[in-house]
Design an enzyme around this catalytic site. Structure first.
Site, short mmCIF file in Angstrom:
data_model
loop_
_atom_site.label_atom_id
_atom_site.label_comp_id
_atom_site.label_asym_id
_atom_site.label_seq_id
_atom_site.Cartn_x
_atom_site.Cartn_y
_atom_site.Cartn_z
N LYS A 78 0.78 -1.26 0.11
CA LYS A 78 -0.02 -0.02 -0.14
C LYS A 78 0.83 1.43 -0.02
O LYS A 78 0.09 2.44 0.24
CB LYS A 78 -0.80 0.11 1.20
CG LYS A 78 -1.91 -1.04 1.29
CD LYS A 78 -2.60 -1.48 0.14
CE LYS A 78 -3.44 -0.68 -0.64
NZ LYS A 78 -3.81 -1.36 -2.07
N ARG A 82 2.57 -0.55 -6.87
CA ARG A 82 1.90 -0.85 -8.51
C ARG A 82 2.16 0.53 -9.19
O ARG A 82 2.68 0.41 -10.44
CB ARG A 82 0.53 -1.14 -8.40
CG ARG A 82 -0.15 -1.34 -9.54
CD ARG A 82 0.40 -2.13 -10.89
NE ARG A 82 0.45 -3.55 -10.32
CZ ARG A 82 1.08 -4.60 -10.85
NH1 ARG A 82 1.85 -4.24 -11.96
NH2 ARG A 82 1.01 -5.70 -10.46
N LYS A 287 -6.76 1.07 -6.89
CA LYS A 287 -5.84 2.09 -6.42
C LYS A 287 -6.24 3.44 -6.27
O LYS A 287 -6.96 3.92 -7.19
CB LYS A 287 -4.48 2.00 -7.27
CG LYS A 287 -3.86 0.58 -7.68
CD LYS A 287 -3.40 0.08 -6.58
CE LYS A 287 -2.81 -1.51 -7.15
NZ LYS A 287 -2.18 -2.02 -5.79
P1 A3P Z 1 -4.97 4.12 -1.43
O1 A3P Z 1 -5.79 3.10 -2.32
O2 A3P Z 1 -4.96 3.98 -0.12
O3 A3P Z 1 -5.17 5.28 -1.96
P2 A3P Z 1 0.08 -0.47 -3.88
O4 A3P Z 1 0.00 -0.31 -5.09
O5 A3P Z 1 1.28 -0.66 -3.06
O6 A3P Z 1 -1.01 -1.64 -3.01
O7 A3P Z 1 -0.58 1.02 -3.30
C1 A3P Z 1 -1.62 1.61 -3.59
C2 A3P Z 1 -1.69 2.91 -3.21
O8 A3P Z 1 -0.98 3.56 -4.21
C3 A3P Z 1 -2.78 3.72 -3.46
O9 A3P Z 1 -3.56 3.87 -2.01
C4 A3P Z 1 -2.54 5.03 -3.99
O10 A3P Z 1 -2.87 5.92 -3.13
C5 A3P Z 1 -1.25 4.93 -4.30
N1 A3P Z 1 -0.91 5.59 -5.69
C6 A3P Z 1 0.20 6.27 -5.94
N2 A3P Z 1 0.23 6.69 -7.12
C7 A3P Z 1 -0.88 6.37 -7.81
C8 A3P Z 1 -1.55 6.70 -9.16
N3 A3P Z 1 -0.92 7.28 -10.13
N4 A3P Z 1 -2.69 6.11 -9.30
C9 A3P Z 1 -3.39 5.34 -8.47
N5 A3P Z 1 -2.64 5.27 -7.11
C10 A3P Z 1 -1.69 5.56 -6.79
#
Ligand code: A3P
EC number: 2.8.2.-
Length: 324
Positions: A78, A82, A287
């Site tokens: 989180k 990704r 996300k």
């Molecule tokens: P939230 O869903 O809490 O906002 P991971 O890929 O490690 O699971 O992390 C998910 C998080 O990536 C999301 O957390 C979001 O805030 C963040 N994030 C960063 N850049 C992003 C982007 N360009 N588009 C969507 N989410 C992004």
């Protein structure tokens, strides 16, 4: 392209210089190491391969290989793992493993051996680097030693967010899973605070994962601190390019990701990716979830709890953050 005249570089006239970042991505690399221009044009072939459309003959002809990763995004769950992987994949010298492979943290997968792992990697040109991400690596006991055994000089990327926001994001993902199965779940406050002692509940996984320094210390038993690069996940959300440029430098790649490749999508509230004039994409809807409100007294308690760990993490890594 600038040309060599009498052994010195002759600047091409201003009106011939690229005006659009996509042009500049097609100029030859400064380093002379990676034939980026060639790679850029052949990316379409890699895309076909990913869809399973390329023939054995094409693989042989283009000298394509499945390479072990030279860099791994080891976490944090989180943190924006990704987004980081997808954004790095904009670089013509980077090829991502699309799925989380969970080779080093899953005993069954690990028992399948390194050739199984290599077989999970995408096809790439020999000068490209493969990157995979499996956020569970960061918190799993056995992983540092296993990765060290594969490649002791591998580059390790860790993306972190403000620890409480990360914990709430983690909680929100689990909550969504429960709701999908029509199950009830505790409130975040109830999980994060031990109701008997009124102290922070360090048994709660979402809290433990956010104690970044504790996990990093285990990794430092195997790898020197220079082999890690910390990405500020909060900045990757608000202003991704400077963070990506730091990663390019850490990976010894010429700077190729530009503002052209990243555009803000007001509907999503996030930056999305532009590969070229026809192909762009935002991350999946999972996300960027809406987080529940957390009781301010619990937030204060958590801030006090995380503060010394955050300070230690900054001391070790040399990165400072806008965290309370
Ligand atoms: P939230 O869903 O809490 O906002 P991971 O890929 O490690 O699971 O992390 C998910 C998080 O990536 C999301 O957390 C979001 O805030 C963040 N994030 C960063 N850049 C992003 C982007 N360009 N588009 C969507 N989410 C992004």
């Amino acid at each position: 392209m600038d040309s060599l005249v009498n052994g010195s570089i002759k600047q091409r006239p201003k009106w011939l210089q690229p005006i659009c970042p996509i042009d500049s991505r097609l100029t030859p690399p400064e380093t002379g190491q990676i034939p980026l221009r060639t790679l850029q044009f052949k990316r379409g072939l890699l895309h076909e391969l990913r869809k399973g459309n390329a023939t054995k003959e094409q693989i042989r002809l283009h000298n394509l290989v499945q390479q072990l990763p030279r860099a791994i995004i080891i976490g944090v769950r989180k943190g924006g793992t990704r987004a980081l992987l997808e954004m790095l994949n904009l670089h013509p010298a980077v090829v991502k493993a699309s799925q989380e492979i969970h080779f080093f943290d899953n005993d069954q997968n690990y028992a399948r051996g390194i050739d199984w792992y290599r077989g999970k990697m995408p096809f790439s040109f020999p000068h490209q680097i493969t990157i995979e991400k499996s956020p569970a690596y960061f918190i799993t006991e056995e992983v540092p030693e296993r990765i060290f055994k594969m490649n002791s000089s591998i580059k390790l990327l860790i993306i972190v967010r403000e620890p409480i926001t990360r914990a709430v994001s983690d909680y929100t993902q689990v909550l969504e899973g429960k709701e999908r199965k029509n199950k009830t779940y505790h409130k975040f406050e109830k999980l994060a605070i031990d109701t008997n002692t009124c102290e922070v509940n360090t048994k709660y996984k979402a809290v433990r994962t956010s104690i970044y320094t504790k996990h990093l210390e285990r990794w430092l038993k195997y790898f020197p601190v220079e082999q890690f690069h910390i990405v500020d996940g909060d900045r990757l959300i608000t202003d991704p390019l400077p963070e990506l440029q730091l990663v390019e430098r850490f990976l010894n790649l010429p700077s190729r990701i530009s503002q052209y490749n990243l555009y803000f999508n007001a509907t999503r509230g996030f930056y999305c990716l532009r590969f070229n004039i026809v192909f762009n994409k935002c991350l999946a809807g999972s996300k960027g979830r809406i987080h529940p409100e957390v009781d301010p007294s619990v937030v204060t308690k958590l801030q006090k709890f995380f503060h010394p760990f955050n300070q230690k993490f900054s001391q070790i890594t040399g990165r400072t953050f806008n965290w309370p």
